[in-house]
Enzyme design. Structure first.
Site, PDB file in Angstrom:
ATOM      1  N   LYS A 258       0.820  -1.218   0.000  1.00 58.50           N
ATOM      2  CA  LYS A 258       0.000   0.000   0.000  1.00 58.50           C
ATOM      3  C   LYS A 258       0.857   1.273   0.000  1.00 58.50           C
ATOM      4  CE  LYS A 258      -4.128  -1.951   2.293  1.00 58.50           C
ATOM      5  NZ  LYS A 258      -5.032  -1.797   3.482  1.00 58.50           N
TER       6      LYS A 258
ATOM      7  N   TYR B 256     -12.606  -1.972  -3.737  1.00 63.06           N
ATOM      8  CA  TYR B 256     -13.077  -2.121  -2.349  1.00 63.06           C
ATOM      9  C   TYR B 256     -14.603  -2.087  -2.244  1.00 63.06           C
ATOM     10  CZ  TYR B 256      -8.570  -1.884   0.186  1.00 63.06           C
ATOM     11  OH  TYR B 256      -7.332  -2.139   0.728  1.00 63.06           O
TER      12      TYR B 256
ATOM     13  N   ASN C 204      -1.910   0.245   6.931  1.00 59.21           N
ATOM     14  CA  ASN C 204      -1.417  -1.041   7.437  1.00 59.21           C
ATOM     15  C   ASN C 204      -0.558  -1.799   6.415  1.00 59.21           C
ATOM     16  OD1 ASN C 204      -3.454  -1.830   5.743  1.00 59.21           O
ATOM     17  ND2 ASN C 204      -4.726  -2.781   7.314  1.00 59.21           N
TER      18      ASN C 204
ATOM     19  N   HIS D   7      -2.203  -5.304   1.513  1.00 66.04           N
ATOM     20  CA  HIS D   7      -3.519  -5.929   1.295  1.00 66.04           C
ATOM     21  C   HIS D   7      -3.281  -7.369   0.878  1.00 66.04           C
ATOM     22  CE1 HIS D   7      -7.522  -6.787  -0.329  1.00 66.04           C
ATOM     23  NE2 HIS D   7      -6.870  -7.390  -1.305  1.00 66.04           N
TER      24      HIS D   7
ATOM     25  N   GLU E  21      -9.616 -10.436  -7.676  1.00 60.45           N
ATOM     26  CA  GLU E  21      -8.641  -9.357  -7.462  1.00 60.45           C
ATOM     27  C   GLU E  21      -7.449  -9.461  -8.405  1.00 60.45           C
ATOM     28  OE1 GLU E  21      -9.774  -8.525  -2.762  1.00 60.45           O
ATOM     29  OE2 GLU E  21      -7.782  -9.302  -3.256  1.00 60.45           O
TER      30      GLU E  21
HETATM   31  P1  IDP Z   1      -8.058  -6.611   5.641  1.00 62.51           P
HETATM   32  O1  IDP Z   1      -7.233  -5.646   4.821  1.00 62.51           O
HETATM   33  O2  IDP Z   1      -7.283  -7.134   6.822  1.00 62.51           O
HETATM   34  O3  IDP Z   1      -8.684  -7.700   4.813  1.00 62.51           O
HETATM   35  P2  IDP Z   1     -10.704  -5.410   5.748  1.00 62.51           P
HETATM   36  O4  IDP Z   1     -11.648  -5.584   6.878  1.00 62.51           O
HETATM   37  O5  IDP Z   1     -10.992  -6.144   4.476  1.00 62.51           O
HETATM   38  O6  IDP Z   1      -9.238  -5.773   6.293  1.00 62.51           O
HETATM   39  O7  IDP Z   1     -10.619  -3.862   5.461  1.00 62.51           O
HETATM   40  C1  IDP Z   1      -9.977  -3.380   4.290  1.00 62.51           C
HETATM   41  C2  IDP Z   1      -9.080  -2.240   4.672  1.00 62.51           C
HETATM   42  O8  IDP Z   1      -9.879  -1.175   5.166  1.00 62.51           O
HETATM   43  C3  IDP Z   1      -8.091  -2.528   5.808  1.00 62.51           C
HETATM   44  O9  IDP Z   1      -6.889  -3.120   5.369  1.00 62.51           O
HETATM   45  C4  IDP Z   1      -7.849  -1.166   6.376  1.00 62.51           C
HETATM   46  O10 IDP Z   1      -6.884  -0.472   5.600  1.00 62.51           O
HETATM   47  C5  IDP Z   1      -9.200  -0.487   6.204  1.00 62.51           C
HETATM   48  N1  IDP Z   1      -9.992  -0.568   7.433  1.00 62.51           N
HETATM   49  C6  IDP Z   1     -10.599  -1.651   7.947  1.00 62.51           C
HETATM   50  N2  IDP Z   1     -11.251  -1.367   9.082  1.00 62.51           N
HETATM   51  C7  IDP Z   1     -11.064  -0.038   9.289  1.00 62.51           C
HETATM   52  C8  IDP Z   1     -11.505   0.865  10.308  1.00 62.51           C
HETATM   53  O11 IDP Z   1     -12.211   0.509  11.252  1.00 62.51           O
HETATM   54  N3  IDP Z   1     -11.090   2.160  10.160  1.00 62.51           N
HETATM   55  C9  IDP Z   1     -10.324   2.588   9.120  1.00 62.51           C
HETATM   56  N4  IDP Z   1      -9.893   1.765   8.160  1.00 62.51           N
HETATM   57  C10 IDP Z   1     -10.252   0.472   8.226  1.00 62.51           C
HETATM   58 MG    MG Z   2     -10.122  -7.599   3.315  1.00 61.39          MG
END
Ligand code: IDP
Ligand code: MG
Length: 136
Positions: A12, A52, A115, A118, A129
């Site tokens: 990312k 997304y 984070n 992905h 994807e």
């Molecule tokens: P993942 O990346 O671990 O699969 P997902 O739940 O699919 O997590 O969420 C996609 C992305 O959305 C996450 O990687 C993160 O960057 C963002 N995200 C998820 N939950 C939150 C939140 O509560 N606040 C802000 N960003 C979030």
């Molecule tokens: Mg996800």
């Protein structure tokens, strides 16, 4: 029976911006993944919204799509036995604060939104994807 799987990984913007892409790629390679294809690109916000789409009802959807399109990313097709789950394990929990030692998000993640990586969450989504980024 072979269960060699392909999965989509994205390094990312927060990680590419800190020049961590080569370091993170080495972690995948050392962990037994083959990087079949890769490209460094910057996507439009409208493309991030498509990528997304499953999160479109979430309160963080708009920020998430702005963020993913805010700078260059590295998209990769990774391959390994049980590759989808193995990549999720190596990435660590969504929130770096909850990620286990030795995971990429623990090591490099800044916050729940920044984070660093992905990874596809299922074999079915991995196919979708991978097509999103690599279908000609
Ligand atoms: P993942 O990346 O671990 O699969 P997902 O739940 O699919 O997590 O969420 C996609 C992305 O959305 C996450 O990687 C993160 O960057 C963002 N995200 C998820 N939950 C939150 C939140 O509560 N606040 C802000 N960003 C979030
Ligand atoms: Mg996800």
């Amino acid at each position: 029976m072979s269960n060699i799987e392909q999965t989509l990984s994205i390094i990312k913007p927060d990680a590419v911006e800190r020049n961590l892409d080569n370091e993170i790629k080495q972690i995948f390679i050392r962990s037994g993944f083959n990087i079949l294809k890769e490209k460094k690109i910057q996507i439009e916000k409208s493309e991030a919204e498509k990528f997304y789409k499953v999160h479109e009802t979430k309160p963080f959807y708009n920020d998430l799509c702005s963020y993913l399109s805010s700078g260059p990313i590295v998209a990769m097709i990774l391959e390994k036995k049980n590759g989808v789950a193995e990549n999720r394990k190596l990435m660590g929990a969504t929130n770096p604060k909850d990620a286990e030692d030795g995971t990429i998000r623990k090591k490099y993640g800044i916050s729940i939104d920044k984070n660093s990586v992905h990874g596809s969450d299922s074999i079915e989504n991995a196919k979708i994807e991978i097509d999103f980024f690599f279908k000609d």
